[in-house]
Design a protein around this motif. Structure first.
Motif, mmCIF file in Angstrom:
data_model
loop_
_atom_site.group_PDB
_atom_site.id
_atom_site.type_symbol
_atom_site.label_atom_id
_atom_site.label_comp_id
_atom_site.label_asym_id
_atom_site.label_seq_id
_atom_site.Cartn_x
_atom_site.Cartn_y
_atom_site.Cartn_z
ATOM 1 N N ALA A 168 0.838 -1.205 0.000
ATOM 2 C CA ALA A 168 0.000 0.000 0.000
ATOM 3 C C ALA A 168 0.875 1.258 0.000
ATOM 4 N N HIS A 169 1.954 1.250 0.794
ATOM 5 C CA HIS A 169 2.856 2.413 0.817
ATOM 6 C C HIS A 169 3.446 2.667 -0.561
ATOM 7 N N LEU A 170 3.870 1.575 -1.212
ATOM 8 C CA LEU A 170 4.507 1.736 -2.524
ATOM 9 C C LEU A 170 3.502 2.181 -3.584
ATOM 10 N N GLN A 171 2.288 1.669 -3.471
ATOM 11 C CA GLN A 171 1.246 2.118 -4.414
ATOM 12 C C GLN A 171 1.035 3.614 -4.259
ATOM 13 N N ASP A 172 0.997 4.088 -3.002
ATOM 14 C CA ASP A 172 0.802 5.525 -2.769
ATOM 15 C C ASP A 172 1.971 6.331 -3.334
ATOM 16 N N SER A 173 3.206 5.825 -3.116
ATOM 17 C CA SER A 173 4.366 6.550 -3.680
ATOM 18 C C SER A 173 4.265 6.599 -5.194
ATOM 19 N N LEU A 174 3.878 5.471 -5.778
ATOM 20 C CA LEU A 174 3.801 5.420 -7.235
ATOM 21 C C LEU A 174 2.740 6.394 -7.760
ATOM 22 N N MET A 175 1.614 6.506 -7.049
ATOM 23 C CA MET A 175 0.575 7.452 -7.474
ATOM 24 C C MET A 175 1.087 8.889 -7.397
ATOM 25 N N GLU A 176 1.817 9.190 -6.322
ATOM 26 C CA GLU A 176 2.395 10.535 -6.151
ATOM 27 C C GLU A 176 3.331 10.862 -7.317
ATOM 28 N N ASP A 202 3.089 13.658 -10.750
ATOM 29 C CA ASP A 202 4.080 14.644 -11.189
ATOM 30 C C ASP A 202 4.621 14.346 -12.575
ATOM 31 N N LEU A 203 4.897 13.081 -12.857
ATOM 32 C CA LEU A 203 5.673 12.757 -14.059
ATOM 33 C C LEU A 203 4.845 12.312 -15.250
ATOM 34 N N ASP A 204 3.628 11.794 -14.989
ATOM 35 C CA ASP A 204 2.785 11.353 -16.107
ATOM 36 C C ASP A 204 3.487 10.358 -17.021
ATOM 37 N N ASN A 205 4.098 9.370 -16.435
ATOM 38 C CA ASN A 205 4.738 8.325 -17.236
ATOM 39 C C ASN A 205 3.694 7.477 -17.957
ATOM 40 N N THR A 206 4.138 6.862 -19.034
ATOM 41 C CA THR A 206 3.307 5.855 -19.687
ATOM 42 C C THR A 206 3.703 4.519 -19.061
ATOM 43 N N VAL A 207 2.721 3.840 -18.487
ATOM 44 C CA VAL A 207 3.046 2.650 -17.701
ATOM 45 C C VAL A 207 2.157 1.476 -18.106
ATOM 46 N N VAL A 264 -7.494 -0.962 -9.789
ATOM 47 C CA VAL A 264 -8.477 0.123 -9.841
ATOM 48 C C VAL A 264 -7.868 1.414 -9.293
ATOM 49 N N LEU A 265 -7.112 1.291 -8.228
ATOM 50 C CA LEU A 265 -6.524 2.469 -7.582
ATOM 51 C C LEU A 265 -5.568 3.215 -8.516
ATOM 52 N N LEU A 266 -4.744 2.452 -9.245
ATOM 53 C CA LEU A 266 -3.653 3.086 -9.982
ATOM 54 C C LEU A 266 -3.968 3.416 -11.439
ATOM 55 N N SER A 267 -4.908 2.706 -12.035
ATOM 56 C CA SER A 267 -4.976 2.725 -13.506
ATOM 57 C C SER A 267 -5.894 3.777 -14.106
ATOM 58 N N ASP A 268 -5.577 4.116 -15.351
ATOM 59 C CA ASP A 268 -6.528 4.834 -16.196
ATOM 60 C C ASP A 268 -7.419 3.839 -16.929
ATOM 61 N N ARG A 269 -6.819 2.688 -17.288
ATOM 62 C CA ARG A 269 -7.611 1.618 -17.910
ATOM 63 C C ARG A 269 -7.126 0.270 -17.391
ATOM 64 N N GLY A 282 -9.920 -9.647 -23.232
ATOM 65 C CA GLY A 282 -11.352 -9.905 -23.098
ATOM 66 C C GLY A 282 -12.129 -8.609 -23.042
ATOM 67 N N GLU A 283 -11.784 -7.778 -22.066
ATOM 68 C CA GLU A 283 -12.479 -6.502 -21.902
ATOM 69 C C GLU A 283 -11.483 -5.437 -21.464
ATOM 70 N N VAL A 284 -11.805 -4.211 -21.795
ATOM 71 C CA VAL A 284 -10.987 -3.087 -21.324
ATOM 72 C C VAL A 284 -11.927 -2.151 -20.559
ATOM 73 N N LEU A 285 -11.524 -1.818 -19.356
ATOM 74 C CA LEU A 285 -12.389 -1.025 -18.485
ATOM 75 C C LEU A 285 -11.749 0.339 -18.238
ATOM 76 N N ASP A 286 -12.515 1.402 -18.467
ATOM 77 C CA ASP A 286 -12.019 2.745 -18.153
ATOM 78 C C ASP A 286 -12.185 3.004 -16.676
ATOM 79 N N VAL A 287 -11.136 3.475 -16.032
ATOM 80 C CA VAL A 287 -11.258 3.811 -14.610
ATOM 81 C C VAL A 287 -11.333 5.330 -14.525
ATOM 82 N N ASP A 288 -12.560 5.838 -14.560
ATOM 83 C CA ASP A 288 -12.727 7.291 -14.660
ATOM 84 C C ASP A 288 -12.921 7.920 -13.279
ATOM 85 N N LEU A 289 -12.126 7.467 -12.322
ATOM 86 C CA LEU A 289 -12.171 8.062 -10.983
ATOM 87 C C LEU A 289 -11.221 9.252 -10.954
#
Ligand SMILES: Nc1ncnc2c1ncn2[C@@H]1O[C@H](COP(=O)(O)OP(=O)(O)OP(=O)(O)O)[C@@H](O)[C@H]1O
Ligand SMILES: [Mg+2]
Length: 294
Positions: free
Chosen positions: A175-183, A187-192, A203-208, A221-228
């Motif tokens: 959870a700590h690392l997920q939070d760091s990665l989101m931070e 800032d950087l807007d990497n393509t990941v 769900v927490l980290l993704s755009d899709r 199979g399916e691609v889901l948009d995570v529009d949070l």
């Protein structure tokens, strides 16, 4: 329209002792610059194979990958890979593990002192400034993983490829690392592209979220948009109806539409046994955790 990263009609057949095995078929995925994509699917479906094809480590049998207009046909520093088991060189310090990659990528483009600042900056991003001169055996698994991520980020890749980067960590460290990665991502807007087995992480980290079907001949199979909206906070999201709807959709895909063939076989067998017994109420349960896909 041209996409930043274009995976088109990718298929791969690998040789095995029992003959050719078709791992992937017709994988199509278009990714924009700055997108954070998660790949999720049952164990053995082909997630790492997709990632390795994008990394240039495997060659596709059909189709191909184009990154910013150039065909991918070998590994390169524009595609940094972070593995599950923090592939640090054990004889180099934390600092030197990152510096090695930085020298390789920025040779002739940054001075020695710029490189030093850049290494330190990236280790600071993952909160590792206090352990620059520690050796890998002196730091914890979560810290090694942070160094692996710092090394990936420091290469300033066009795409950061992560294969279950937090898979080997305990829930709290994860959870700590997920939070760091989101931070960092804010800032950087990497393509990941990140592979995960963890639905909440996806769900927490993704755009899709890209959900893969079971193999052989696995595909998307399916691609889901995570529009949070971002920034996202795990505690607030836990009670958010939309978050939970998205989470449910992923779980539904994994456990209803693409049930793990191995667990389905166990259930079928158990159900058969239950029918043969007098106790008709004894239906085999699924003993998997409901938030882990394998
Ligand atoms: N080099 C290879 N030789 C033989 N079979 C392979 C090879 N690479 C992949 N496979 C097979 O292709 C399928 C997909 O493997 P892959 O490692 O991509 O799955 P995965 O989705 O990453 O699984 P996991 O979640 O367990 O890591 C598996 O059936 C695997 O056995
Ligand atoms: Mg894998």
């Amino acid at each position: 329209m041209k996409h930043y990263l274009d995976i088109s009609n990718v298929g791969i057949e690998v040789k095995t002792d029992s003959g050719p095995f078709r791992a992937l078929q017709d994988v199509n995925l278009k990714i924009d610059k700055g997108e954070f994509i998660s790949l999720i699917g049952h164990s053995g479906c082909g997630k790492s194979t997709v990632l390795n094809i994008v990394a240039g480590l495997y060659g596709a049998t059909e189709g191909g990958v184009i990154l910013e207009g150039r065909e991918v046909d070998e590994p390169g520093p524009d595609r940094a890979v972070v593995f599950q088991n923090h592939a640090l060189l054990p004889w180099l310090s934390v600092y030197e593990n990152v510096a090695l990659a930085v020298r390789e990528v920025f040779k002739g483009r940054k001075t020695r002192s710029e490189m030093r600042d850049w290494v330190e900056h990236n280790l600071a991003l993952v909160h590792m400034s206090h352990a620059l001169h520690k050796m890998p055996h002196e730091i914890s698994g979560g810290m090694k993983q942070r160094v692996g991520i710092a090394r990936g980020l420091a290469m300033e890749p066009k795409v950061l490829l992560m294969d279950e980067p937090f898979g080997a960590l305990d829930a709290l460290t994860r959870a700590h690392l997920q939070d760091s990665l989101m931070e960092i991502q804010n800032d950087l807007d990497n393509t990941v592209i990140m592979i995960t087995h963890d639905v909440d992480e996806a769900v927490l980290l993704s755009d899709r979220i890209v959900m893969m079907t079971n193999g052989p001949a696995a595909g998307i199979g399916e691609v889901l948009d995570v529009d949070l909206p971002r920034p996202r906070h795990r505690l607030e999201l836990a009670e958010d109806a939309h978050y939970n709807r998205i989470r449910q959709q992923v779980l539904k895909f994994l456990y209803e539409k693409q049930r793990n063939p191995a667990s389905a076989a166990v259930e079928n067998q158990a159900q058969g046994e239950a029918k043969n017994s007098e106790n008709r109420d004894g239906v085999a349960g699924d003993d998997r955790k409901d938030d882990e896909a394998a």
